[in-house]
Every structure is written in C-alpha cells, then in structure tokens.
Design a protein around this motif. Structure first.
Motif, mmCIF file in Angstrom:
data_model
loop_
_atom_site.group_PDB
_atom_site.id
_atom_site.type_symbol
_atom_site.label_atom_id
_atom_site.label_comp_id
_atom_site.label_asym_id
_atom_site.label_seq_id
_atom_site.Cartn_x
_atom_site.Cartn_y
_atom_site.Cartn_z
ATOM 1 N N UNK A 52 0.712 -1.466 0.327
ATOM 2 C CA UNK A 52 -0.040 -0.062 -0.119
ATOM 3 C C UNK A 52 0.406 1.406 -0.227
ATOM 4 N N UNK A 53 0.699 2.204 -0.874
ATOM 5 C CA UNK A 53 1.792 3.675 -1.519
ATOM 6 C C UNK A 53 0.703 4.520 -0.799
ATOM 7 N N UNK A 54 -0.518 4.783 -1.316
ATOM 8 C CA UNK A 54 -1.590 5.276 -0.609
ATOM 9 C C UNK A 54 -2.944 5.358 -0.911
ATOM 10 N N UNK A 55 -3.538 6.158 -0.625
ATOM 11 C CA UNK A 55 -5.621 6.407 -0.395
ATOM 12 C C UNK A 55 -5.952 7.244 -1.478
ATOM 13 N N UNK A 56 -6.523 7.331 -2.519
ATOM 14 C CA UNK A 56 -6.951 8.333 -3.009
ATOM 15 C C UNK A 56 -8.460 8.289 -2.278
ATOM 16 N N UNK A 57 -9.383 9.447 -2.869
ATOM 17 C CA UNK A 57 -11.079 9.581 -2.869
ATOM 18 C C UNK A 57 -10.772 10.652 -4.259
ATOM 19 N N UNK A 58 -11.951 10.199 -4.814
ATOM 20 C CA UNK A 58 -12.931 10.847 -5.667
ATOM 21 C C UNK A 58 -13.754 11.587 -5.892
ATOM 22 N N UNK A 59 -13.726 13.103 -6.001
ATOM 23 C CA UNK A 59 -15.742 13.450 -5.426
ATOM 24 C C UNK A 59 -16.283 14.537 -6.707
ATOM 25 N N UNK A 60 -17.262 13.385 -7.365
ATOM 26 C CA UNK A 60 -17.971 14.503 -8.556
ATOM 27 C C UNK A 60 -19.592 14.741 -8.136
ATOM 28 N N UNK A 77 1.282 7.399 1.797
ATOM 29 C CA UNK A 77 1.595 6.766 2.798
ATOM 30 C C UNK A 77 3.122 8.039 3.160
ATOM 31 N N UNK A 78 4.059 7.766 2.145
ATOM 32 C CA UNK A 78 5.786 7.995 2.938
ATOM 33 C C UNK A 78 6.194 9.690 2.765
ATOM 34 N N UNK A 79 4.510 10.649 2.471
ATOM 35 C CA UNK A 79 4.372 12.033 2.146
ATOM 36 C C UNK A 79 3.181 12.773 3.706
ATOM 37 N N UNK A 80 3.266 11.577 5.124
ATOM 38 C CA UNK A 80 2.528 12.145 5.386
ATOM 39 C C UNK A 80 2.020 14.635 5.933
ATOM 40 N N UNK A 93 -22.545 18.306 -19.735
ATOM 41 C CA UNK A 93 -23.323 17.968 -20.470
ATOM 42 C C UNK A 93 -22.825 17.527 -21.970
ATOM 43 N N UNK A 94 -21.103 17.953 -22.105
ATOM 44 C CA UNK A 94 -20.214 17.954 -22.919
ATOM 45 C C UNK A 94 -18.343 17.868 -22.363
ATOM 46 N N UNK A 95 -18.426 18.164 -20.851
ATOM 47 C CA UNK A 95 -16.901 18.529 -20.717
ATOM 48 C C UNK A 95 -16.127 18.908 -21.197
ATOM 49 N N UNK A 96 -17.116 19.938 -21.872
ATOM 50 C CA UNK A 96 -16.075 21.283 -22.201
ATOM 51 C C UNK A 96 -14.914 21.889 -21.042
ATOM 52 N N UNK A 97 -13.779 22.349 -20.880
ATOM 53 C CA UNK A 97 -13.111 22.097 -20.071
ATOM 54 C C UNK A 97 -13.706 23.753 -19.406
ATOM 55 N N UNK A 98 -13.288 24.033 -18.409
ATOM 56 C CA UNK A 98 -13.731 25.122 -17.101
ATOM 57 C C UNK A 98 -12.499 25.588 -16.119
ATOM 58 N N UNK A 99 -12.149 24.869 -16.182
ATOM 59 C CA UNK A 99 -10.948 25.242 -14.758
ATOM 60 C C UNK A 99 -10.408 23.897 -13.866
ATOM 61 N N UNK A 100 -9.045 24.166 -14.099
ATOM 62 C CA UNK A 100 -8.347 23.429 -13.398
ATOM 63 C C UNK A 100 -7.247 23.214 -12.967
ATOM 64 N N UNK A 101 -7.137 22.927 -11.384
ATOM 65 C CA UNK A 101 -6.072 23.269 -10.641
ATOM 66 C C UNK A 101 -5.379 21.912 -9.880
ATOM 67 N N UNK A 102 -4.037 22.133 -9.530
ATOM 68 C CA UNK A 102 -3.263 20.655 -8.713
ATOM 69 C C UNK A 102 -2.168 21.596 -8.054
ATOM 70 N N UNK A 103 -2.437 20.567 -6.937
ATOM 71 C CA UNK A 103 -1.112 21.791 -5.976
ATOM 72 C C UNK A 103 -1.056 20.043 -4.990
ATOM 73 N N UNK A 104 0.392 19.893 -5.187
ATOM 74 C CA UNK A 104 1.221 18.467 -4.310
ATOM 75 C C UNK A 104 2.543 19.398 -4.189
ATOM 76 N N UNK A 105 3.192 18.098 -4.134
ATOM 77 C CA UNK A 105 4.166 18.687 -3.414
ATOM 78 C C UNK A 105 5.482 19.521 -4.216
ATOM 79 N N UNK A 106 5.118 19.152 -5.693
ATOM 80 C CA UNK A 106 5.825 19.677 -6.424
ATOM 81 C C UNK A 106 5.415 20.309 -7.218
ATOM 82 N N UNK A 107 4.256 20.008 -6.992
ATOM 83 C CA UNK A 107 4.199 22.404 -7.653
ATOM 84 C C UNK A 107 2.840 22.453 -7.548
#
Length: 240
Positions: A52-60, A77-80, A93-107
């Motif tokens: 086991x290396x981690x856990x993922x939660x997905x919200x829609x 697990x290695x980055x608490x 209706x068609x998954x046309x993108x509007x916004x994306x944000x990404x926050x992690x240890x690298x960027x």
C-alpha cells in the motif's frame, strides 16, 4: 471496375477509422452522472505482493445545472503532510473544460479554460520558478484531468476505440493539446459484478503507460484500476 475498387477501399478505411471525441460530438450518459464520493487504496505490485502506497478519494459534484466538479485527493503513505489535490470543473453536458487546479509537493498549477485558449500559472516548488500560462488552442479538447471521468460516462460497448484530444501543461515536457486513447473495451466480471474492461493510454507518457479500468456496468463505478508503467505495476482498488 477501377472506380468501384477505389470506392470500396475508401469505404473500408472509413469503417475502420478511429473515432475522435470532442465536446462537439461527445454524448455522456447523464443518468450515471450524480453526486458521489468514492475511496480507493493505491498499491504497488511486486511479484505476488501488494504494497500500500496511498489512498485516493474522488468526489464528483454538480456545482449547478451546467457545471460538474471532479476533485481527487491523494494521501501518500510516505508523505504524511498535505495531500495532493486536483480539481477540475467541466460543463456537465459535454465535459467542455472550464477550470483545473493542481496542488502537490512538486507544483502548484491553476488553469482557466476558454474556447480558444488556456491561461493561468505553473509554479515549480523545487526551483521556485513560476511560469505564466497563456496558450492558444485551435482545436476542440478536454482537460487531461477529466478524461478518466469522461470515459466512465460514455456509451460504452465492446471493441470500441477512440482518440481523445486533451490539454496538458508541463513546462519541462509536453504542453498543449495532445491525445489520450481508448485502445479497447471488453466485457468481464469482477467480484461477481459485470464490468466494462477499458484499456487506455495517452501521450503524456508517450503511450508507455497503460491504464485498465474495471467499470461496473450498472452504476459506472470504477471498481479497480490497473496501471502498467513500463514494467512497474500499480493498482487502485475501490473500498466501501
């Protein structure tokens, strides 16, 4: 006779042509799109062992009648410390993108999408270099973070394949519109449930990484995802 053969060849090429999906022609099955939160355990496989290396939660979540939020939270697990969080907003209706944000240890990254461009920023936390994003886009596309969710809601059928143009931004690798691919779909069973087995890849990793999704036919829940990244194997298994 020659004309007939030419027409036959053209017809055959058309028949076997790979379909290209985009927001203009995609038709998600809206009955499966609903507010949900799902959890999965992320394992690395080493021979017969799973580590086991981690856990993922997905919200829609439907933000309103027109917008859909897809949010993924990863706790390694290695980055608490702080979890990795990716949030994408698309038109439901068609998954046309509007916004994306990404926050992690690298960027840290924030992208705002319009029809013909993407703007925002990309911060490399190691170098503290911040790039301003202002990319012109001349084709129809999806966001790279939303296409796995889109696949769940497509009108799936056996031996279906398609190209999916996606926008991805990485200043040290590829940036702009590249492609993801549905390679093949088969029917199967997993833990007594009938599933679609969907094999995909994309140009982010030069088609060297294969993801296989096991999707419950009755609910479109992702029960399991297998990843083969050049011999390194990982699996995400849904937990209740």
């Amino acid at each position: 006779m020659k004309t007939f053969l030419i027409l036959l060849v053209m017809s055959s090429a058309n028949f076997f042509a790979q379909k290209t999906l985009n927001p203009n022609n995609v038709k998600p099955e809206s009955k499966f799109i609903k507010n949900e939160i799902s959890d999965a355990v992320w394992y690395a496989e080493n021979g017969d062992q799973k580590i086991e290396i981690g856990k993922i939660t997905t919200e829609i979540k439907k933000v309103d009648k027109t917008k859909l939020l897809i949010k993924t939270t990863v706790k390694m697990n290695q980055a608490p410390g702080k979890p990795w969080v990716d949030s994408t907003v698309v038109r439901v209706s068609d998954f046309q993108p509007i916004y994306h944000s990404s926050y992690n240890l690298m960027r840290d990254m924030v992208l705002n999408f319009e029809k013909n461009k993407a703007t925002g920023y990309y911060l490399d936390k190691k170098s503290q270099k911040k790039d301003l994003v202002d990319e012109k886009i001349s084709t129809q596309y999806f966001d790279s973070n939303s296409y796995p969710a889109l696949i769940r809601f497509l009108p799936l059928k056996e031996h279906y394949s398609a190209d999916i143009p996606i926008f991805d931004y990485n200043p040290t690798a590829k940036k702009g519109v590249i492609k993801a691919y549905i390679e093949d779909i088969n029917s199967g069973e997993l833990n007594g449930k009938k599933v679609w087995i969907v094999k995909t890849t994309d140009d982010i990793q030069d088609r060297k990484t294969i993801s296989t999704y096991f999707i419950d036919k009755s609910t479109r829940e992702v029960l399991k995802q297998e990843i083969d990244a050049g011999g390194r194997k990982m699996v995400m298994e849904s937990v209740k």
